[in-house]
Design a protein around this motif. Structure first.
Motif, PDB file in Angstrom:
ATOM      1  N   TRP A 267       2.149   1.736  -3.484  1.00 34.31           N
ATOM      2  CA  TRP A 267       1.075   2.288  -4.300  1.00 34.31           C
ATOM      3  C   TRP A 267       0.941   3.787  -4.086  1.00 34.31           C
ATOM      4  CZ3 TRP A 267      -2.108   1.152  -8.208  1.00 34.31           C
ATOM      5  CH2 TRP A 267      -2.269  -0.175  -8.585  1.00 34.31           C
TER       6      TRP A 267
ATOM      7  N   SER B   9       0.830  -1.209   0.000  1.00 32.01           N
ATOM      8  CA  SER B   9       0.000   0.000   0.000  1.00 32.01           C
ATOM      9  C   SER B   9       0.862   1.256   0.000  1.00 32.01           C
ATOM     10  CB  SER B   9      -0.925   0.011   1.221  1.00 32.01           C
ATOM     11  OG  SER B   9      -1.868  -1.036   1.153  1.00 32.01           O
TER      12      SER B   9
ATOM     13  N   GLU C  62      -6.077  -0.829  -5.073  1.00 30.83           N
ATOM     14  CA  GLU C  62      -5.197  -1.946  -4.711  1.00 30.83           C
ATOM     15  C   GLU C  62      -6.020  -3.138  -4.233  1.00 30.83           C
ATOM     16  OE1 GLU C  62      -1.748  -3.183  -1.458  1.00 30.83           O
ATOM     17  OE2 GLU C  62      -2.771  -1.246  -1.283  1.00 30.83           O
ATOM     18  N   CYS C  63      -7.014  -2.864  -3.388  1.00 29.15           N
ATOM     19  CA  CYS C  63      -7.813  -3.932  -2.801  1.00 29.15           C
ATOM     20  C   CYS C  63      -8.627  -4.685  -3.848  1.00 29.15           C
ATOM     21  CB  CYS C  63      -8.731  -3.354  -1.727  1.00 29.15           C
ATOM     22  SG  CYS C  63      -9.674  -4.588  -0.825  1.00 29.15           S
TER      23      CYS C  63
ATOM     24  N   LEU D 127      -6.044   2.940  -2.072  1.00 27.69           N
ATOM     25  CA  LEU D 127      -6.204   1.668  -1.366  1.00 27.69           C
ATOM     26  C   LEU D 127      -7.357   0.850  -1.927  1.00 27.69           C
ATOM     27  CD1 LEU D 127      -5.640   2.745   2.345  1.00 27.69           C
ATOM     28  CD2 LEU D 127      -4.074   1.476   0.889  1.00 27.69           C
TER      29      LEU D 127
END
Length: 224
Positions: free
Chosen positions: A21, A18, A158-159, A155
């Motif tokens: 990212w 994270s 990414e998730c 986030l």
């Protein structure tokens, strides 16, 4: 300590991903030091670099930063990715912490003796608890908070990418999230990060698990 941003972690995703990212979206270049031996970890302990004896560790702005949420908030504040007022900031934090809870479930999968049961739990909670929140928040909105890109959006992307690796059709009933994904992947920094050869890490494999276990010298591991 140099002016360069340096990340200390394993050559894998874990909690550092994270941070990678967010730095990428903020257009911040960073170097990485991969932990491969226990001696490296012990040296960081001896040097006093790890406040709570844990990684991730980020060297940035003359500081040695630990604790993932604190690091993400610092980067978000510095690069205007954390909301413009207290109400927006707390919304960003609530979304971010929910996403981190979900991603941490996935981070434990490689260390589980029976990942199939955990996968089912993750799929159920994603569909019933987490994704509906973001589907609603993105109704008529480009971004989650303040109609401006924040770390919560990073986030979320990414998730959902992690979820699709395990459950390719998981967004089929979440059209707002799917549209959000399409918008996010068009951002130049994001597009580059998704290409082969970037500093984005692949799904964890047996070598990653073996390295983590050897570095910590533990038969069972805490959340990484």
């Amino acid at each position: 300590m140099s002016d360069k941003v340096v990340l200390y972690y394993f050559n894998g995703r874990g909690k550092m991903e994270s941070i990678r990212w967010l730095l990428t979206v903020a257009n911040v270049e960073f170097e990485e030091v991969f932990l491969t031996t226990r001696d490296q970890y012990l040296k960081l302990l001896d040097d006093g670099a790890l406040m709570f004896q844990q990684v991730p560790l980020v060297e940035m702005d003359g500081m040695k930063l630990v604790q993932t949420k604190a690091i993400l908030q610092y980067i978000g504040e510095k690069y205007n990715l954390h909301g413009k007022n207290p109400k927006e900031k707390v919304m960003v934090n609530m979304y971010a912490e929910g996403l981190m809870d979900l991603m941490e479930m996935m981070m434990t999968l490689p260390f589980s003796a029976d990942p199939s049961a955990k996968l089912k739990t993750i799929e159920t909670k994603s569909n019933e608890r987490y994704l509906p929140v973001f589907e609603k928040a993105l109704s008529g909105q480009v971004y989650l908070v303040g109609n401006k890109l924040t770390c919560a959006d990073v986030l979320l992307l990414e998730c959902i990418l992690m979820l699709e690796e395990k459950f390719p059709q998981i967004l089929s009933n979440f059209s707002n999230i799917k549209a959000f994904q399409g918008r996010m992947t068009k951002i130049e920094a994001v597009h580059k990060f998704l290409q082969p050869g970037s500093q984005r890490k692949p799904q964890p494999d047996e070598n990653y698990v073996k390295t983590v276990m050897e570095v910590f010298a533990l038969p069972k591991l805490p959340l990484l």
